[in-house]
Scaffold this active site. Structure first.
Site, short mmCIF file in Angstrom:
data_model
loop_
_atom_site.label_atom_id
_atom_site.label_comp_id
_atom_site.label_asym_id
_atom_site.label_seq_id
_atom_site.Cartn_x
_atom_site.Cartn_y
_atom_site.Cartn_z
N LYS A 125 77.43 -1.16 -24.13
CA LYS A 125 77.50 -1.11 -22.67
C LYS A 125 76.15 -1.55 -22.14
O LYS A 125 75.21 -0.79 -22.07
CB LYS A 125 77.84 0.31 -22.20
CG LYS A 125 78.47 0.38 -20.80
CD LYS A 125 77.53 -0.01 -19.67
CE LYS A 125 76.44 1.00 -19.48
NZ LYS A 125 75.49 0.56 -18.37
N GLU A 159 66.55 7.49 -26.45
CA GLU A 159 65.22 6.98 -26.15
C GLU A 159 65.09 7.04 -24.64
O GLU A 159 65.68 6.23 -23.92
CB GLU A 159 65.05 5.55 -26.69
CG GLU A 159 63.61 5.11 -26.78
CD GLU A 159 63.12 4.44 -25.53
OE1 GLU A 159 62.43 5.14 -24.73
OE2 GLU A 159 63.42 3.28 -25.31
N GLU A 199 57.29 8.88 -13.89
CA GLU A 199 57.23 7.53 -14.45
C GLU A 199 57.24 6.52 -13.31
O GLU A 199 58.18 6.48 -12.51
CB GLU A 199 58.41 7.31 -15.39
CG GLU A 199 58.33 6.03 -16.19
CD GLU A 199 59.42 5.94 -17.25
OE1 GLU A 199 59.20 5.28 -18.27
OE2 GLU A 199 60.51 6.54 -17.05
N CYS A 245 59.23 1.59 -20.68
CA CYS A 245 59.12 3.02 -20.93
C CYS A 245 57.83 3.38 -21.64
O CYS A 245 57.40 4.54 -21.60
CB CYS A 245 60.33 3.52 -21.72
SG CYS A 245 60.59 2.64 -23.27
#
Length: 489
Positions: free
Chosen positions: A184, A264, A395, A298
């Site tokens: 996906k 992750e 973040e 990330c």
């Protein structure tokens, strides 16, 4: 249509669903648009998978699983190796597609092709290296046989920021282990993943192998499309890369069937500059660690923790480097920094900068979105940042570098570890003793010492705390798709 895409690529680029070896429309013919973040122009309409489509894809993966599992490891490896060679041979087209849908500069897109293809080569080699064990039990009464086998059909959910590498980092080890997959891809950038899947589909067909080994279901309705799969007993594995918030939701859904998961998730990487650091090297590393993909990674450096004696000069030099960068569409010559992925990403970065300045931070450079089309934000350096500012706690996922000063190594480590995340960390020091202490005490799954990049297909990628579960890449990556069986003889 982006001018960087060749007519041949445009003519043959798949935009449908890949189910059981065939590309086709979604149920009801629904589609969604994929846009160029540098201009806002629509690139393609892509099939929008419904729940019934994802169930068909899982059925195909389940049907193909026994034959793929029985395929000799060498044959599985040769499919991956052939796909690696095809992607490398088409590097210009693949890189152009990455730039078109993600906004990356040409240089960054080409680097992703090399990095992403390498996962296929690495796992082509790992396919034949499943370790096992045969030994006599300590009591001497029997023998112990331990072997590994594929966990089964896997759902692979990938992000938009590295559309080739994040797909191959999951598909490569899954196929090498003998698992079939349903992929996906991200709504914002599914095209590169779909192109890679087509290369794999063709190689599977050329080898006469089952058509349902690789299935791809792009969708703009991710939660609705994937929920039925997480509730289906035929699914045996979920691998997800994305935000911690979404990861928590998926973990809760996976718990109902005790589904094997790899996660992750988000990061908040500290970049430490200790008192004895080589400042020139630290600034060079900071540019790499912060601005790869315009900060949309990330493992991007999120917080710059700099010793009091160096903080002012470090920030000044970093700001000068940021000011020298040319911002613009990634397909133009001489551009150093591309756009963010969409207007919402720009809004979030702007909010974080505003919060920091309201708390007393000063903007040395940047701090604004330029005029004109596209989702751009100027590379920004902030000094005097409150450690409680959102840009330090959250973040950023954009080209903003908040600088926080510290007094000693103990404070630096405490600040670095003061987060729920633990994906990556960076540190600059000329002391081996300090480097070893940091490697022991920094709460991160990956640590770069005197370098601003840690990613490597041959190394384990993953985090601690709420940054994830499991590892991708290296020898550890294939372990995520194997289960251990013990036989007493």
């Amino acid at each position: 249509m982006s001018a960087v895409l060749s007519p041949a690529l445009v003519a043959h680029l798949p935009t449908g669903l890949l189910v059981d070896g065939h590309w086709g429309p979604a149920t009801g013919g629904r589609t969604f648009e994929v846009a160029d973040p540098a201009t806002g122009a629509v690139l393609f309409d892509v099939a929008d998978a419904a729940p019934e489509d994802t169930r068909r894809a899982l059925a195909a993966a389940h049907e193909a699983a026994p034959a793929w599992r029985a395929t000799p490891p060498r044959a599985r490896g040769e499919v991956l190796r052939a796909a690696f060679e095809r992607l490398v041979a088409r590097a210009d087209d693949v890189a152009a597609l990455i730039t078109a849908e993600c906004g990356k500069t040409r240089a960054e897109s080409r680097a992703e092709v090399v990095y992403g293809a390498e996962f296929l080569r690495w796992y082509a080699e790992e396919a034949v290296r499943h370790p096992g064990l045969v030994r006599t039990a300590p009591a001497g009464t029997n023998r112990q046989l331990v072997h590994r086998r594929p966990v089964g059909p896997a759902l692979l959910v990938t992000p938009w920021n590295f559309p080739l590498a994040m797909a191959t980092r999951k598909i490569g080890p899954a196929l090498a282990a003998g698992c079939t997959v349903v992929v996906k891809p991200a709504r914002l950038a599914p095209l590169t993943t779909m192109l890679a899947a087509e290369v794999l589909r063709e190689e599977l067909a050329n080898a006469g192998l089952p058509p349902g080994v690789v299935n791809v279901v792009p969708t703009a309705r991710a939660a609705a499309a994937t929920a039925p799969l997480l509730a289906d007993h035929r699914l045996r594995k979920l691998s997800f890369t994305g935000s911690t918030a979404v990861g928590r939701t998926l973990l809760a859904q996976a718990a109902d069937h005790v589904l094997n998961v790899s996660m992750e998730l988000g990061g908040n990487a500290p970049f430490l500059v200790l008192a004895d650091a080589d400042l020139d090297a630290a600034v060079d590393g900071a540019v790499v660690a912060k601005l790869r993909n315009a900060g949309q990674s990330c493992v991007a450096a999120n917080r710059f923790l700099v010793h009091d004696s160096l903080a002012r000069e470090f920030a000044r030099r970093l700001a000068a480097r940021f000011e020298a960068l040319r911002l613009g569409p990634g397909n133009e010559d001489g551009v150093d920094l591309g756009p963010l992925v969409d207007p919402a990403a720009v809004d979030k970065v702007d909010e974080l900068v505003a919060d920091a300045t309201e708390r007393g931070a000063q903007v040395l450079t940047g701090g604004e979105r330029p005029r004109g089309p596209g989702s751009f934000y100027r590379p920004t350096v902030l000094t005097g940042v409150d450690p409680q500012a959102r840009a330090v706690r959250e973040e950023i996922f954009g080209p903003v570098a908040p600088v926080v000063a510290f007094a000693d190594d103990d404070e630096a480590i405490a600040l670095a570890n003061d987060t729920e995340h633990g994906l990556a960390a960076y540190a600059y020091t000329t002391s081996l003793a300090r480097a070893m202490r940091l490697s022991d005490e920094l709460e991160a799954g990956m640590i770069g010492i005197n370098r601003g990049m840690v990613s490597d297909a041959s190394a384990p990628f993953g985090g601690l705390k709420q940054s994830g579960i499991g590892r991708e890449g290296g020898e550890a990556g294939i372990e995520e798709y194997l289960e251990t069986v013990y036989v007493a003889l």
